[in-house]
Scaffold this active site. Structure first.
Site, PDB file in Angstrom:
ATOM      1  N   TYR A  67     -11.274   4.138 -10.729  1.00 17.26           N
ATOM      2  CA  TYR A  67     -11.091   4.880  -9.463  1.00 17.26           C
ATOM      3  C   TYR A  67     -11.028   6.385  -9.670  1.00 17.26           C
ATOM      4  O   TYR A  67     -10.729   7.114  -8.725  1.00 17.26           O
ATOM      5  CB  TYR A  67      -9.767   4.492  -8.795  1.00 17.26           C
ATOM      6  CG  TYR A  67      -9.454   3.026  -8.716  1.00 17.26           C
ATOM      7  CD1 TYR A  67     -10.216   2.167  -7.920  1.00 17.26           C
ATOM      8  CD2 TYR A  67      -8.375   2.494  -9.404  1.00 17.26           C
ATOM      9  CE1 TYR A  67      -9.895   0.821  -7.840  1.00 17.26           C
ATOM     10  CE2 TYR A  67      -8.054   1.149  -9.322  1.00 17.26           C
ATOM     11  CZ  TYR A  67      -8.828   0.314  -8.538  1.00 17.26           C
ATOM     12  OH  TYR A  67      -8.512  -1.015  -8.453  1.00 17.26           O
ATOM     13  N   GLY A  91       0.783  -1.235   0.000  1.00 20.22           N
ATOM     14  CA  GLY A  91       0.000   0.000   0.000  1.00 20.22           C
ATOM     15  C   GLY A  91       0.809   1.276   0.000  1.00 20.22           C
ATOM     16  O   GLY A  91       0.231   2.366   0.002  1.00 20.22           O
ATOM     17  N   CYS A 120     -16.614   1.800 -26.298  1.00 14.15           N
ATOM     18  CA  CYS A 120     -17.942   2.406 -26.404  1.00 14.15           C
ATOM     19  C   CYS A 120     -18.553   2.630 -25.025  1.00 14.15           C
ATOM     20  O   CYS A 120     -19.553   1.994 -24.658  1.00 14.15           O
ATOM     21  CB  CYS A 120     -18.828   1.517 -27.260  1.00 14.15           C
ATOM     22  SG  CYS A 120     -18.137   1.360 -28.895  1.00 14.15           S
TER      23      CYS A 120
HETATM   24  N1  LLP Z   1      -1.080  -7.122  -0.117  1.00 15.93           N
HETATM   25  C1  LLP Z   1      -2.394  -7.351  -0.256  1.00 15.93           C
HETATM   26  C2  LLP Z   1      -3.059  -8.327   0.609  1.00 15.93           C
HETATM   27  C3  LLP Z   1      -3.129  -6.641  -1.228  1.00 15.93           C
HETATM   28  O1  LLP Z   1      -4.428  -6.862  -1.349  1.00 15.93           O
HETATM   29  C4  LLP Z   1      -2.471  -5.702  -2.053  1.00 15.93           C
HETATM   30  C5  LLP Z   1      -3.209  -4.963  -3.060  1.00 15.93           C
HETATM   31  C6  LLP Z   1      -1.081  -5.516  -1.886  1.00 15.93           C
HETATM   32  C7  LLP Z   1      -0.435  -6.241  -0.897  1.00 15.93           C
HETATM   33  C8  LLP Z   1      -0.287  -4.558  -2.731  1.00 15.93           C
HETATM   34  O2  LLP Z   1      -0.705  -3.237  -2.641  1.00 15.93           O
HETATM   35  P1  LLP Z   1       0.199  -2.089  -3.298  1.00 15.93           P
HETATM   36  O3  LLP Z   1       1.494  -2.060  -2.544  1.00 15.93           O
HETATM   37  O4  LLP Z   1       0.420  -2.442  -4.721  1.00 15.93           O
HETATM   38  O5  LLP Z   1      -0.586  -0.841  -3.177  1.00 15.93           O
HETATM   39  N2  LLP Z   1      -6.016  -2.186  -8.461  1.00 15.93           N
HETATM   40  C9  LLP Z   1      -5.804  -1.105  -7.528  1.00 15.93           C
HETATM   41  C10 LLP Z   1      -5.244  -1.455  -6.223  1.00 15.93           C
HETATM   42  C11 LLP Z   1      -5.890  -2.640  -5.577  1.00 15.93           C
HETATM   43  C12 LLP Z   1      -4.880  -3.282  -4.731  1.00 15.93           C
HETATM   44  C13 LLP Z   1      -5.325  -4.585  -4.235  1.00 15.93           C
HETATM   45  N3  LLP Z   1      -4.457  -5.156  -3.266  1.00 15.93           N
HETATM   46  C14 LLP Z   1      -5.111   0.064  -8.203  1.00 15.93           C
HETATM   47  O6  LLP Z   1      -5.048   0.071  -9.429  1.00 15.93           O
HETATM   48  O7  LLP Z   1      -4.736   1.024  -7.538  1.00 15.93           O
END
Ligand code: LLP
Length: 440
Positions: A329, A245, A368
C-alpha cells in the site's frame, strides 16, 4: 498511546529493553505489549459504552492465539473471516455467542463449522451466500432457537480517503449488497419468511484506516434510513454491526481518538439502542497496530549512485515477507534504531530532521524485488551491520500477512507483560516450512 518508549537512549517495551528481546529470541521478531493491547481495547469500549456494544476484535489484523486470549479475557468478541480464524477464535476461548463471521466467500464447510455450536452472527454478503447458509441450516433441522442469526452486509457507497485496496464501501466493491438488493433479500429471508435462518441484522465496514469521522456518520445515517424502510416492510432489524477501520498512530498522533469516533457515532445510535438495537464493532488496527513492533537487524549497508546523488541502502533481515504493508500500500511505518543513544531519540514518530548526523536512507529487506522495502528515503542515524532497528505500529497486519516468499521462514512473536517476555509463537524452521511438501 503505547508502551514502546525510549529511555536513556534505548527502546523499552514495557519494562524490557528491545535489544534484550532480540538477543534472546532472534530477529526478525514481532513484539507485542499486553498493557497496550488492553489499554486500547478498554479505551474503545469505554468511549462507546453508551451503546453497550459487543466489541469484536478483527482476528485478521493480529491472529496470534495468545493475543486473542488477552482480548477475549478482557471481554472482547472476535470477528473472523475463515474456518481457520474460527478455529483460532474457539481455541482462544472466545464464547461462541461473541463470534461474528464475515467474508464474501465462505464455503459450506466453513458455514457448517460455524453452526456447530452456533456462533453469534453470520455477516452474509450475497443472496447466494444466504441460500448457502439456509441450505446448511435446513440440513441440520435445528429448533427455532438454534436458527443461525444472520446480518446482511450492505454497501453504503461512501468513499473515505483510503488506499484503493482498502476501500470496501465504494460503488463497485465486491463487498455486501446495495440498499435495493437488501430490501429484496429481507423480503425473501427476513421477518415472516420461512427460511431456516434469522435474518435480523445489518453489517457494514467501509474501509480502513479512516482518519475522519464523516464517512462513518454518512454510512450509518444511510443504513438507518434503510432500517426505517425495512421496518415499514415488516422486517425487524435487531443488530447493527458498524465494522472497523478506526485509525492508528502510524505517524505522530494523526488519528482521531476512540472518543472522537464515539462522539460522532454514539448520538446517531443511542436512541435505537434504548429501543433494543444491539450494536457491534469490529476494530482490528486501532487495538493492535500500536501494540506491536517489528525488530529487524541490519545485515549490510552500501551506498549507490542515485538520481539525486549518492544514496544509502540499509539491508535488514526483515522485508516484504515479514511486513508487506509498505510494499503493498505504500504504507508509512516509522523506523528507528533501538539503541541510538540519548542524543538521537526522536521526539515523535515521524521524520525528525532536527536531530544531528542524520542522512537519508532506504531500509530494505533481503527479497529479490525492487518493491521490497520497509522505509524509503528517510532521515536516519548512521546504521551499521548488527544494529537493531524497530519498525513501529506493526502489530496489525504485520505477522498476519507475513509469508514464506523467497522461502524465508516465518518470524517469531513475543508478548511482553511488564518485566516479563514470553514466546507466543516460535520461529518457523526450514524443516517446518518444507514439511507439508515432503509429506504431501
Ligand atoms: N471488519 C471487516 C469486515 C473488515 O474487512 C476489516 C478489515 C475489519 C473489520 C478491521 O479493520 P481495521 O479496524 O483493522 O482497520 N491489510 C490491510 C487492511 C485490510 C483490512 C481488511 N479488512 C492493512 O494492512 O492496512
Amino acid at each position: 498511546m503505547d508502551a514502546f518508549t525510549y529511555i536513556d537512549g534505548r527502546l523499552l517495551c514495557e519494562g524490557v529493553p528491545a535489544s534484550a528481546l532480540a538477543d534472546r529470541f532472534g530477529t526478525p521478531l514481532y513484539v507485542y505489549s499486553r498493557a497496550t493491547l488492553e489499554g486500547h481495547f478498554d479505551r474503545l469500549s469505554s468511549a462507546f459504552a453508551a451503546l453497550g456494544p459487543l466489541v469484536c476484535f478483527s482476528v485478521k489484523s493480529c491472529s496470534n492465539l495468545h493475543v486473542l486470549r488477552v482480548l477475549v479475557t478482557r471481554g472482547a468478541g472476535l470477528d473472523v473471516v475463515s474456518g481457520g480464524e474460527l478455529a483460532r477464535a474457539r481455541r482462544a476461548g472466545c464464547p461462541d455467542g461473541r463470534i461474528v463471521f464475515a467474508g464474501v466467500g465462505k464455503s459450506r464447510d466453513e458455514i457448517a463449522a460455524a453452526m456447530d455450536p452456533p456462533i453469534g452472527w453470520f455477516n452474509a454478503e450475497s443472496e447466494q451466500e444466504l441460500d448457502a447458509i439456509a441450505e446448511v441450516a435446513g440440513r441440520r433441522a435445528t429448533g427455532e432457537d438454534r436458527r443461525p442469526r444472520v446480518a446482511l452486509r450492505v454497501n453504503p457507497q461512501v468513499a473515505p480517503d483510503v488506499h484503493a485496496y482498502t476501500a470496501t464501501g465504494v460503488k463497485g466493491a465486491k463487498f455486501g449488497v446495495d440498499f435495493d438488493e437488501a430490501r429484496r433479500l429481507f423480503d425473501r429471508f427476513g421477518t415472516g419468511a420461512r427460511a431456516p435462518i434469522t435474518l435480523d441484522g445489518l453489517h457494514l465496514h467501509i474501509g480502513s484506516p479512516i482518519y475522519e469521522t464523516g464517512p462513518y456518520v454518512e454510512a450509518i445515517r444511510g443504513t438507518l434510513a434503510l432500517v426505517h424502510d425495512l421496518a415499514a416492510r415488516g422486517h425487524a432489524v435487531r443488530s447493527l454491526n458498524i465494522g472497523g477501520g478506526f485509525g492508528a498512530d502510524y505517524q505522530s498522533a494523526r488519528s482521531p481518538s476512540a472518543r472522537d469516533y464515539a462522539e460522532a457515532i454514539v448520538p446517531l445510535l443511542r436512541e435505537r439502542v434504548g429501543a433494543g438495537l444491539r450494536v457491534l464493532l469490529e476494530p482490528g488496527r486501532t487495538i493492535a497496530a500500536n501494540a506491536g513492533i517489528l525488530l529487524t537487524r541490519v545485515r549490510y549497508t552500501k551506498t549507490v549512485p542515485g538520481p539525486a546523488g549518492p544514496k544509502r541502502i540499509v539491508i535488514a533481515d526483515a522485508g516484504m515477507q515479514t511486513l508487506i504493508r509498505p510494499s503493498l500500500y505504500g504504507a508509512f511505518h516509522f523506523v528507528w534504531p533501538t539503541d541510538p543513544g540519548v542524543a538521537l531519540v526522536p521526539a515523535r514518530r515521524a521524520e525528525d530532521p532536527g536531530l544531528p548526523g542524520l542522512a537519508r536512507a532506504d531500509l530494505v529487506g533481503p527479497i529479490c524485488e525492487s518493491g521490497d522495502f520497509l522505509a524509503k528515503d528517510r532521515p536516519l542515524p548512521p546504521l551499521a551491520p548488527g544494529d537493531l532497528v524497530a519498525v513501529f505500529t506493526a502489530g496489525a497486519y504485520g505477522m498476519s500477512m507475513a509469508s514464506n516468499y523467497n522461502s524465508h521462514p516465518l518470524p517469531a512473536e513475543v508478548l511482553v507483560e511488564g518485566a516479563d517476555a514470553r514466546l507466543i509463537r516460535r520461529r518457523q524452521t526450514i524443516d517446518d516450512m518444507l514439511a507439508a511438501e515432503e509429506r504431501g
